[in-house]
Scaffold this active site. Sequence first.
Site, short mmCIF file in Angstrom:
data_model
loop_
_atom_site.label_atom_id
_atom_site.label_comp_id
_atom_site.label_asym_id
_atom_site.label_seq_id
_atom_site.Cartn_x
_atom_site.Cartn_y
_atom_site.Cartn_z
CG LEU A 53 -1.96 -0.90 1.50
CD1 LEU A 53 -2.73 -1.04 2.82
CD2 LEU A 53 -3.00 -1.06 0.32
N GLY A 54 2.21 1.05 0.53
CA GLY A 54 3.01 2.28 0.50
C GLY A 54 4.29 2.12 1.15
N GLY B 226 7.34 3.94 3.63
CA GLY B 226 7.63 5.28 4.46
C GLY B 226 9.04 4.95 5.14
CB SER C 255 8.69 3.46 10.06
OG SER C 255 7.20 3.73 9.54
N GLY C 256 8.99 1.67 7.37
CA GLY C 256 8.78 0.46 6.72
C GLY C 256 7.76 0.50 5.56
CB VAL D 192 1.91 -0.03 4.72
CG1 VAL D 192 0.71 -0.43 5.25
CG2 VAL D 192 2.65 1.04 5.61
CE LYS E 119 3.95 2.17 9.19
NZ LYS E 119 4.75 2.46 7.94
CG ASP F 291 7.43 11.91 9.10
OD1 ASP F 291 7.63 12.86 8.67
OD2 ASP F 291 7.58 10.77 8.88
#
Length: 854
Positions: free
Chosen positions: A575-576, A578, A580-581, A583, A597, A690
């Site tokens: 899905l995306g 970022g 941090s990791g 998803v 995530k 963030d």
Amino acid sequence: MEILLIFKKKKKATGVVDLMVFEELYSSHYALHIGVAFIQQWQKFLSPGDAVAMRSQSYSSLSSTLFLIVISVCFSLASSRNPNILPRGSSLSVEHDSDLLISADNTFTCGFCSVGENAYCFSIWFTNSKEKTVAWMANRDKPVNGKGSRVSLQQDGAFVLKDVDGSTTWETNTSSTDVQKAELLDNGNLVLMDSSGKILWQSFDFPTDTLLPQQLFTKSKKLISKLRGGNYATGYFHFLFDNDNVLRLMYDGPDVSSVYWPNIDTNVFTNGRTNFNSTRIAILDDMGRFFSSDWMQFNASDSGSGIKRRLTMDHDGNLRLYSLNNGTGLWTVSWKAVMQQCLVHGLCGRNGMCIYAPEPKCSCPPGYEMDDPSNWNKGCKPRFTRSCSHSQQVRFVKIQHADFYGFDSSSLTNISLESCQTKCLEDCRCQAFGYKLSGDAKCYIKIELFNGHQSASFPSDIYLKLPLSIETSEPIVLNDTNRICNSSESTITIGASSSMYGAGGKRVRWVYLYSFASVIGAIEMLFIMSSWWLLFRRRDVHAVVEEGYRVISSQFMKFTYIELKKATKNFREELGQGASGAVFKGVLEDERVVAVKKLENAYQMEEVFRAEVSTIGKINHMNLVRMWGFCSESRHRLLVYEYVENKSLDKLLFAENILGWKERFKIALGSAKGLAYLHHECLEWVIHCDVKPENILLDGDFEPKISDFGLAKLSQRGRKNSEFSRIRGTKGYMAPEWALNLPITAKVDVYGYGVVILELVKGIRLSNWVEEDGEGQETELTRFVRVIKGKGQGEETAWIEDAVDTRLNGQFSRIQAAKMIEIGISCVEEDRNKRPTMDSIVQALMECEDVSRI
């Protein structure tokens, strides 16, 4: 009917009939089952004029035989009445011991209870308790006379208690309603009902010091102790939902108020509670289990059905769950809140101190004596006159392992005992100081002496400031009294139950018993809660109770890596991505669609990671993405969130498809509410760090939900030499203090939000770099702010058109746009002290929320 015919004949002969006898009988509970129907049938034989005449005249020749027949009929009818119902127009008298309402199952009795010499309160009590144990009182602070007082269900629907002089002592707010009867239910609830059975008033809504099973406890209710063992007047100890949605015990005395439970030395979450749920609902069920929206839960040690119980705020400040032994009529304690009684605040009054000798007792410290020997609420008074004169010589008397909680004029760390003493000498208000040597030496200057207690396990000492002329014995011994600090109203036996306070006390031999009991109780609670939850899902209960249980029984789960791998089909649909990791979309076995995530920088050991995410999982707000669980296995660290349909804001705001103005304003307001919740209603450390469009998700109704909050803590806690100031946000949304290595506060989120709200207005990335008119570059944000400040100084509003996304073709609210721009510019101030707070931003946006002009 024969009686009616006789009355008819008499009426024809004389034209008058005396109704006084019938009215008097009907007002008494002995004639309750005569009923309205009987009177109405009788009055059919009478004309309106006759009825008036009958009230004004007496029929002196009415035969004694007829009178006896009427009385006989009335009493025979009364003998068959329902004893738990009081019809409208009836009353209960204080003078008749048999004037009672008794629940159908004989568990509860309602009537007048003696609370002193010739003093009575209208009350509900347990029928089979050896001592008359009261569960509810109507007039606890205003008893009525033992002669002539009565409680009546009047014809206008009001339930009224009147004293002997006719003055109203207590009444319900049900006048001018269709109340037909008062009924005492089997659960101890006294209710007023209309003809259809609808409850118009109930005693459950106005508890005194006791909560009964199935009695909802909500934000508007509180349990208040009685004053003393034999005095039922309102006392000083309260059990209530505090302003932060947490159930607490509080002392609210004549001089001070002070919370003392749950553990005041730790935060809400360490105590196993949450303050994020504003539902504020709790309930004690018939099995002896207590559940609350703040996650407070406990079980009776004798958990099971068929036992009569009560949760009572006792006069000694402890909250206890009692179980009734039907055989002996005695109560036993099956759970209590405070294991160490001396931790209750206000127990021994001003200057008083609770000690274990070995039972908890109230005492006066050296130099003090009881103010009122009959009343410990008044505490102790000094045997000397306080003076600020430098001529008065003083000394300090040490009391080991003691404290007076609160009223610290100052708290100093890493200070010597001599320096602490000097600080007290220099402060005229100082009455004592506390000194703690373990760990960092700490000094507490006390300007008042309340909530005193002494315990062998307490890690600090108190030094009383006394005139040199006051003699004390050596070693220091507190003035002994016979005052027992704990309740003495019943036989107390503690079963296998746990407390919100850790087990402790002066007598070491109990430590092992409490520890063993706590472990057994925890295991039992686990099994009982699991089985109860499965059963409860199949029950159809009242909507309010069902919602309350749904809220308080929500689960935060630990998933296995295999489960999540299967749910995401081996992490197929991303899905995306970022910082941090990544998803991934997944579907759990219960068919819930989730977002999983995979964290890349979570360094903690499993137990630390679990503690962190459990805290995040307790955060619940409509504008925050809900975390449902986690996985922590070997090197795998995953978080499971609710799935949000419309993905992130950046996918819609910066895409070809145009996001409408109403949706933009809705996103701005909802995001502000979510951040305000994190900053002002949540834990202090929950700073997002963030804030950007990628972390604002949108559901099907374009309601924003902020994601990835709390992940900054997961990424940095436990890392070697980590500091919170080293965490970085996303370029373009980072506040200037990141680069300056200043301490990070909630104002970094305000800055990020400012960029986002200006992007909502302009419809483009303001973090991109653009060419300046001269040499060099500047960001779109810098130029946008500079241009707006240059154009927006005057009264003209034409600049708004230039500032708003041109793709909207003028379809937006000028008022809302101006407010959003004003807020955004104030949020991105370089000086963080000039930035607003998130709650003030919410307030400002809400003031123009209903503006419909485009």
